[in-house]
Write an enzyme that holds these catalytic residues in place. Sequence first.
Site, PDB file in Angstrom:
ATOM      1  N   SER A   1      37.717  74.192  58.157  1.00  0.00           N
ATOM      2  CA  SER A   1      38.813  73.701  59.002  1.00  0.00           C
ATOM      3  C   SER A   1      38.429  72.492  59.853  1.00  0.00           C
ATOM      4  O   SER A   1      38.830  72.380  61.014  1.00  0.00           O
ATOM      5  CB  SER A   1      39.372  74.837  59.873  1.00  0.00           C
TER       6      SER A   1
ATOM      7  N   HIS B   1      29.589  76.796  46.491  1.00  0.00           N
ATOM      8  CA  HIS B   1      30.690  76.922  47.454  1.00  0.00           C
ATOM      9  C   HIS B   1      31.088  78.397  47.574  1.00  0.00           C
ATOM     10  O   HIS B   1      31.029  79.135  46.592  1.00  0.00           O
ATOM     11  CB  HIS B   1      31.878  76.074  46.993  1.00  0.00           C
TER      12      HIS B   1
ATOM     13  N   LYS C   1      38.932  70.834  45.808  1.00  0.00           N
ATOM     14  CA  LYS C   1      39.104  72.155  45.176  1.00  0.00           C
ATOM     15  C   LYS C   1      39.996  72.009  43.922  1.00  0.00           C
ATOM     16  O   LYS C   1      39.866  71.030  43.217  1.00  0.00           O
ATOM     17  CB  LYS C   1      39.657  73.153  46.192  1.00  0.00           C
TER      18      LYS C   1
ATOM     19  N   GLU D   1      29.009  76.600  55.819  1.00  0.00           N
ATOM     20  CA  GLU D   1      30.445  76.850  55.857  1.00  0.00           C
ATOM     21  C   GLU D   1      30.682  78.330  56.138  1.00  0.00           C
ATOM     22  O   GLU D   1      30.609  79.155  55.226  1.00  0.00           O
ATOM     23  CB  GLU D   1      31.080  76.498  54.510  1.00  0.00           C
TER      24      GLU D   1
ATOM     25  N   GLY E   1      39.744  77.151  55.347  1.00  0.00           N
ATOM     26  CA  GLY E   1      41.168  77.198  55.023  1.00  0.00           C
ATOM     27  C   GLY E   1      41.976  78.072  55.972  1.00  0.00           C
ATOM     28  O   GLY E   1      43.129  78.392  55.705  1.00  0.00           O
TER      29      GLY E   1
ATOM     30  N   ASN F   1      36.340  67.929  49.745  1.00  0.00           N
ATOM     31  CA  ASN F   1      36.378  68.823  48.590  1.00  0.00           C
ATOM     32  C   ASN F   1      37.836  69.113  48.245  1.00  0.00           C
ATOM     33  O   ASN F   1      38.516  69.829  48.968  1.00  0.00           O
ATOM     34  CB  ASN F   1      35.628  70.117  48.965  1.00  0.00           C
TER      35      ASN F   1
ATOM     36  N   GLU G   1      33.811  79.831  47.564  1.00  0.00           N
ATOM     37  CA  GLU G   1      34.825  80.288  46.607  1.00  0.00           C
ATOM     38  C   GLU G   1      34.189  80.597  45.260  1.00  0.00           C
ATOM     39  O   GLU G   1      34.631  81.499  44.545  1.00  0.00           O
ATOM     40  CB  GLU G   1      35.946  79.235  46.495  1.00  0.00           C
TER      41      GLU G   1
HETATM   42  P1  PGA Z   1      38.792  73.635  54.717  1.00  0.00           P
HETATM   43  O1  PGA Z   1      37.789  73.857  53.490  1.00  0.00           O
HETATM   44  O2  PGA Z   1      38.420  72.337  55.378  1.00  0.00           O
HETATM   45  O3  PGA Z   1      40.170  73.606  54.102  1.00  0.00           O
HETATM   46  O4  PGA Z   1      38.615  74.795  55.645  1.00  0.00           O
HETATM   47  C1  PGA Z   1      36.437  73.538  53.608  1.00  0.00           C
HETATM   48  C2  PGA Z   1      35.696  73.859  52.320  1.00  0.00           C
HETATM   49  O5  PGA Z   1      35.978  74.884  51.708  1.00  0.00           O
HETATM   50  O6  PGA Z   1      34.821  73.091  51.879  1.00  0.00           O
END
Ligand code: PGA
Length: 261
Positions: A219, A103, A15, A174, A180, A13, A105
């Site tokens: 992560s 997601h 983003k 997640e 992140g 992803n 976010e």
């Molecule tokens: P990340 O993000 O691997 O940077 O933690 C995962 C995601 O939000 O899909």
Amino acid sequence: MPPKVRGVLIAGNWKMNYGPKETEAYFRAMAAQAPSLPSDKLRACLIPPAVSLATAQHLASQNPFPITIAAQNAHWELKGAFTGELSGPMLKEIGLSTVLIGHSERRQFFGETDETVRKRADSLIAQGFEVILCIGETRAEREAHQTEAVLRRQLDEGVSAAALSSGKLIIAYEPVWAIGTGLTATPGQAQEAHAFIRGHLKKTHGAIADKIVILYGGSVTPENIDSLLACPDVDGGLVGGASLKPESFLALLSKVGRTFW
Ligand code: PGA
């Protein structure tokens, strides 16, 4: 290592990163280093921002190994006055057949709810799309021992029987506190949550739950992917940061290939 009975999907992803030019550079770098995927059971997917989807879809058709391009979101209506949104028919027109929905976010910053997640997923699945639907608890919810209650609510309210029985639904667990942050869930925490999700779906919808692909996200790196995938209910990774460099995305794929096939 246990056999991965549902195969493995590694989805990157991006983003809000990489316009069309950077997308081209990414694919060029990937093609230069690309191994062929060791198994048709290992599937790769990239999820670029809307403006780069057509470029990525075009480049994917020339990539040395098969790669699915997915959109980061899409609306449940087919067209109309929904400024800033994309529709299923538009995505189909550029050849896409997979969409990420819900997601954290989107839920945190853009008002996405279990209800809008369900509406998006149901409409897209009815239009023939494959949907990767994200769920997961926040740090405060985990600390308040609410993880299972939150996952239960997100599944009960966000996932319909029609979506589950379509064979087109992928779930991504997640934990928001792991996204992140560099704080990966331990394999134990990931397996516990994934087993809970599968168990709950089994209780509410029966044997179809055994077929549902459940990705872990938060992560994920080439260093920890093997230990996460060693968990029987973890069927792949939804990867943010580690998908932004072609070499680390490829390292993830090769690591999985070497370990499991
Ligand atoms: P990340 O993000 O691997 O940077 O933690 C995962 C995601 O939000 O899909």
